[in-house]
Design a protein around this motif. Structure first.
Motif, mmCIF file in Angstrom:
data_model
loop_
_atom_site.group_PDB
_atom_site.id
_atom_site.type_symbol
_atom_site.label_atom_id
_atom_site.label_comp_id
_atom_site.label_asym_id
_atom_site.label_seq_id
_atom_site.Cartn_x
_atom_site.Cartn_y
_atom_site.Cartn_z
ATOM 1 N N PRO A 250 0.883 -1.323 0.001
ATOM 2 C CA PRO A 250 -0.125 0.085 -0.163
ATOM 3 C C PRO A 250 0.831 1.231 -0.088
ATOM 4 O O PRO A 250 1.726 1.254 0.552
ATOM 5 N N GLU A 251 0.222 2.213 -0.627
ATOM 6 C CA GLU A 251 1.159 3.663 -0.876
ATOM 7 C C GLU A 251 1.177 3.905 0.734
ATOM 8 O O GLU A 251 0.500 3.974 1.705
ATOM 9 N N ARG A 300 3.290 5.477 -5.137
ATOM 10 C CA ARG A 300 2.710 5.086 -6.392
ATOM 11 C C ARG A 300 3.814 5.122 -7.482
ATOM 12 O O ARG A 300 3.850 4.550 -8.486
ATOM 13 N N THR A 327 -0.636 -0.345 -4.312
ATOM 14 C CA THR A 327 -2.193 0.115 -4.044
ATOM 15 C C THR A 327 -2.461 1.312 -3.449
ATOM 16 O O THR A 327 -1.652 1.739 -2.478
ATOM 17 N N TRP A 328 -3.357 2.062 -3.760
ATOM 18 C CA TRP A 328 -4.010 3.308 -3.065
ATOM 19 C C TRP A 328 -5.273 3.224 -3.242
ATOM 20 O O TRP A 328 -5.962 2.939 -4.074
ATOM 21 N N ARG A 329 -6.046 4.493 -2.189
ATOM 22 C CA ARG A 329 -7.299 4.718 -2.207
ATOM 23 C C ARG A 329 -7.388 6.138 -3.038
ATOM 24 O O ARG A 329 -6.973 6.916 -2.916
ATOM 25 N N VAL A 330 -8.677 6.204 -3.735
ATOM 26 C CA VAL A 330 -8.848 7.392 -4.529
ATOM 27 C C VAL A 330 -9.623 8.425 -3.486
ATOM 28 O O VAL A 330 -10.771 7.969 -2.966
ATOM 29 N N ASN A 331 -8.990 9.484 -3.108
ATOM 30 C CA ASN A 331 -9.720 10.393 -2.238
ATOM 31 C C ASN A 331 -10.445 11.477 -2.967
ATOM 32 O O ASN A 331 -9.887 12.190 -3.734
#
Length: 444
Positions: A250-251, A300, A327-331
């Motif tokens: 994860p980022e 990333r 991997t990362w979540r879009v905010n």
């Protein structure tokens, strides 16, 4: 005839009498005068050092001393002379400015050179005007310079090339010795020394014979050793492999550790990212030998294929690519204005496409209704439908017509059975008419 006489009898001399005779002879023997001698200190002189020619057993109260170059009295070879009574020293033609005469007859020569090698004669004049002569020798040897090892092949290939090592410079009266890895040369069929031992030949060199080598030179006054010399033996480099602590990260987390695994020694290691040399970011650190790459924290931008390359002076080899996934979540709050604009435009495009698709479906359904009507007429033809190629006949109803009279279907001229609707499709120039009956207007 007399009896034969026996062997003569030896008379034994008493031991004490013998000792007395020896003592008397020693006492009566006049003492001998010690002869003049010279001594060279040191006997073997190194070039640049100082040498003393010592005078021993000099007569008491001599009138003077004189030193000559050579083995005979020659005023042209006079170095220095001294009158003891007046302590007057006279320098001769052979004086070089480096000689000094002491009151006891000893001669000092400073900073000797190889040209000073040879014979020197001391002449002592005694008080009875008699003279004594004695010759001394000086041997001056050069101080050996630091030797240097040279090679005929700076980059030999393992099991293929032969290397010749030479210890220089060449000097006279010098012996040579070789050392490898701080040990004397081992016995090997692939190692051969020349007759004067200045040259060492290594056949079919391997990495075991890379050194370091040291050559040593010796003469009578000095010993000198070369700097270590190591052969740069080239050999094919085996392909390395990559090991990573985690392939999916994860980022903003970490660390991620990538390790380049190789059995080779004396090689350099280089890292590549997406086929190009890796540009180290502030988040990346390398170990002292470059074998380990640490990324902390991960970003990333770090996602992609990593490789390591090991190389020596001969060749290099790269590992297979290892892919690192981030991997990362879009905010939504972190979206830029451009990203939001793009999303809005995309939504509008989707809505437009949906509207166009709806219109198309509606029109298509309407067309289907018209087509279904035609099919209904085809399968269930109306009895009032007439086929006529002439003009459209005036429509009439029972009891209501332009003449005020009703007309029946039988009274119509050229009455024909109704034509199927498909003829309209096959013969577009055919007129098809329908006769509609209004039952409401018909009389009882």
């Amino acid at each position: 005839m007399g009896t034969p006489s026996g062997p003569p009898r030896r008379r034994c001399i008493p031991w004490n009498r013998l000792l007395l005779a020896v003592s008397l002879l020693t006492f009566w023997t006049p003492p001998t005068t010690a002869q003049l001698t010279t001594e060279t200190v040191p006997p073997l002189a190194a070039e640049g050092s100082d040498v003393l020619l010592l005078a021993h057993n000099v007569a008491n109260n001599p009138l003077g001393y004189a030193w000559y170059r050579g083995e005979r009295v020659d005023n042209s070879q006079l170095i220095v002379s001294c009158r003891v009574a007046t302590n007057l020293t006279i320098k001769g033609p052979a004086h070089s400015g480096r000689e000094a005469l002491y009151p006891n007859g000893t001669l000092l020569i400073q900073n000797v050179t190889q040209k000073d090698t040879g014979s020197y004669m001391l002449l002592v004049t005694k008080d009875d005007l008699q003279t004594e002569r004695q010759t001394g020798q000086i041997h001056v040897h050069p101080v050996l310079p630091t030797p240097v090892i040279t090679s005929n092949n700076s980059k030999p290939w393992e099991h293929k090339d032969t290397v010749v090592l030479t210890c220089g410079p060449e000097t006279q009266n010098t012996s040579y010795m070789w050392w490898i890895s701080n040990q004397s040369l081992p016995k090997s069929t692939r190692l051969k020394l020349s007759e004067d031992k200045r040259t060492l030949t290594v056949f079919s060199v391997t990495r075991k014979e890379k050194g370091p080598y040291v050559c040593e030179t010796r003469n009578l006054v000095s010993i000198s050793r070369s700097d270590p010399f190591t052969l740069d033996v080239l050999y094919p480099v085996a392909r390395p492999s990559l090991q990573v602590s985690n392939t999916t990260v994860p980022e903003h987390e970490g660390p991620v550790v990538l390790t380049c695994l190789t059995d080779e020694t004396g090689v350099s290691i280089r890292w590549l990212f997406k086929g190009q040399s890796l540009l180290l970011a502030d988040r990346m650190t390398l170990s002292s030998d470059n074998s380990t790459l640490t990324i902390d924290p991960i970003s990333r931008e770090d996602a992609g294929d990593y490789q390591c390359e090991v190389s020596n002076r001969g060749n290099s080899s790269r590992s297979g690519p290892l892919r690192l996934r981030v991997t990362w979540r879009v905010n939504a709050q972190a979206l830029s204005v451009g990203a939001i604009t793009g999303i809005v435009i995309g939504v509008l495009l989707v809505l437009t496409l949906l509207a166009v698709l709806g219109c198309f479906i509606f029109l298509h359904s309407l067309d289907l209704r018209l087509h279904s009507s035609q099919i209904c007429l085809f399968f269930f033809p109306n009895p009032g439908c007439l086929h006529n190629r002439g003009n459209w006949p005036p429509a009439s109803t029972s009891g209501r017509g332009p003449s005020g009279s009703s007309a029946s279907q039988a009274s119509l001229p050229d009455a024909r059975p109704p034509a199927p609707i498909y003829q309209e499709l096959l013969h577009p120039d055919t007129d098809v008419y329908c006769n509609i009956s209004h039952k409401a207007d018909a009389g009882p």
